[in-house]
Design a protein around this motif. Structure first.
Motif, PDB file in Angstrom:
ATOM      1  N   ASP A  35       0.836  -1.205   0.000  1.00 58.50           N
ATOM      2  CA  ASP A  35       0.000   0.000   0.000  1.00 58.50           C
ATOM      3  C   ASP A  35       0.873   1.260   0.000  1.00 58.50           C
ATOM      4  OD1 ASP A  35      -2.852   1.157   0.605  1.00 58.50           O
ATOM      5  OD2 ASP A  35      -1.485   2.161   2.004  1.00 58.50           O
ATOM      6  N   PRO A  36       0.605   2.209  -0.918  1.00 57.39           N
ATOM      7  CA  PRO A  36       1.466   3.409  -1.003  1.00 57.39           C
ATOM      8  C   PRO A  36       1.464   4.269   0.273  1.00 57.39           C
ATOM      9  CG  PRO A  36      -0.278   3.473  -2.682  1.00 57.39           C
ATOM     10  CD  PRO A  36      -0.403   2.174  -1.960  1.00 57.39           C
ATOM     11  N   ILE A  37       0.328   4.382   0.961  1.00 57.96           N
ATOM     12  CA  ILE A  37       0.290   5.164   2.204  1.00 57.96           C
ATOM     13  C   ILE A  37       1.081   4.449   3.296  1.00 57.96           C
ATOM     14  CG2 ILE A  37      -1.171   6.299   3.928  1.00 57.96           C
ATOM     15  CD1 ILE A  37      -1.592   7.454   1.174  1.00 57.96           C
ATOM     16  N   CYS A  38       0.981   3.107   3.336  1.00 54.80           N
ATOM     17  CA  CYS A  38       1.781   2.328   4.297  1.00 54.80           C
ATOM     18  C   CYS A  38       3.266   2.527   4.031  1.00 54.80           C
ATOM     19  CB  CYS A  38       1.436   0.839   4.220  1.00 54.80           C
ATOM     20  SG  CYS A  38      -0.158   0.412   4.933  1.00 54.80           S
ATOM     21  N   LEU A  39       3.646   2.531   2.757  1.00 58.06           N
ATOM     22  CA  LEU A  39       5.059   2.722   2.416  1.00 58.06           C
ATOM     23  C   LEU A  39       5.547   4.104   2.839  1.00 58.06           C
ATOM     24  CD1 LEU A  39       5.192   1.000  -1.083  1.00 58.06           C
ATOM     25  CD2 LEU A  39       6.167   0.164   1.069  1.00 58.06           C
ATOM     26  N   ILE A  80      -6.265   1.390   6.639  1.00 53.36           N
ATOM     27  CA  ILE A  80      -4.820   1.230   6.803  1.00 53.36           C
ATOM     28  C   ILE A  80      -4.100   2.439   6.220  1.00 53.36           C
ATOM     29  CG2 ILE A  80      -4.879  -1.280   6.834  1.00 53.36           C
ATOM     30  CD1 ILE A  80      -3.834  -1.158   3.914  1.00 53.36           C
ATOM     31  N   PRO A  81      -2.926   2.730   6.733  1.00 48.42           N
ATOM     32  CA  PRO A  81      -2.300   2.070   7.879  1.00 48.42           C
ATOM     33  C   PRO A  81      -2.948   2.510   9.192  1.00 48.42           C
ATOM     34  CG  PRO A  81      -0.925   3.870   7.114  1.00 48.42           C
ATOM     35  CD  PRO A  81      -2.083   3.775   6.158  1.00 48.42           C
ATOM     36  N   GLY A 106      -3.854   6.381   9.335  1.00 49.59           N
ATOM     37  CA  GLY A 106      -3.197   7.156   8.298  1.00 49.59           C
ATOM     38  C   GLY A 106      -1.712   7.328   8.586  1.00 49.59           C
ATOM     39  N   SER A 107      -1.089   8.183   7.792  1.00 49.59           N
ATOM     40  CA  SER A 107       0.335   8.439   7.959  1.00 49.59           C
ATOM     41  C   SER A 107       0.542   9.708   8.777  1.00 49.59           C
ATOM     42  CB  SER A 107       0.995   8.588   6.580  1.00 49.59           C
ATOM     43  OG  SER A 107       2.397   8.658   6.720  1.00 49.59           O
ATOM     44  N   PHE A 108       1.775   9.994   9.074  1.00 45.65           N
ATOM     45  CA  PHE A 108       2.143  11.259   9.702  1.00 45.65           C
ATOM     46  C   PHE A 108       2.643  12.176   8.606  1.00 45.65           C
ATOM     47  CE2 PHE A 108       2.291   8.245  13.143  1.00 45.65           C
ATOM     48  CZ  PHE A 108       1.798   8.960  14.224  1.00 45.65           C
TER      49      PHE A 108
END
Length: 151
Positions: A35-39, A80-81, A106-108
């Protein structure tokens, strides 16, 4: 960048790291390596892991692994994430102005945002708190609108 962080894919591995991480915040990222957001999040986590090493540990959990579904269900991980925090085997919660205090979704935006969150959880945990206030300004906290449709 996730190669620098431990990848957990069994319930035994997750149980063990929760039980064995003492006096530091355990950060478990539930998601998929594809997943691009996980990466994006994994990159921030990997770059921050050295900075938080005195008060935090990061591990990645493959949420598609059959053996970790008990945790996916328990923490109600649908988006995710999702990042879950522990301190001395206690689930740490964070009030970030969203309906869900059990996890970060989500991401930071920045590496420093992640470091600030882990540090706030660590400081709160050292004072015996199980829930802490998010140190980030509201505009840097991901917001998700959950839409429910007829099933």
């Amino acid at each position: 960048m996730s190669y620098a962080l431990p990848n957990l894919s069994s319930k035994r591995e997750v149980d063990s790291i929760i039980r064995d991480t003492l006096d530091r915040v355990l950060v478990l990222r539930f998601g998929r390596c594809s997943d691009p957001i996980c990466l994006q999040l994994d990159d921030i986590l990997a770059k921050s892991s050295r900075d938080i090493s005195k008060f935090g540990v990061v591990a990645l959990v493959d949420m598609d692994a059959e053996e970790v579904q008990v945790y996916v269900k328990y923490f109600d991980i649908t988006l995710i994430p999702s990042t879950v925090f522990f301190f001395n085997a206690h689930h740490m919660k964070m009030d970030s102005g969203t309906a869900d205090h059990t996890k970060w979704i989500g991401s930071f935006h920045y590496k420093q945002d992640f470091i600030d969150v882990v540090e706030a959880i660590f400081r709160g945990a050292m004072k015996g708190k199980l829930i802490v206030s998010c140190p980030l300004p509201p505009e840097r906290i991901p917001r998700f609108q959950l839409l429910f449709k007829d099933l």
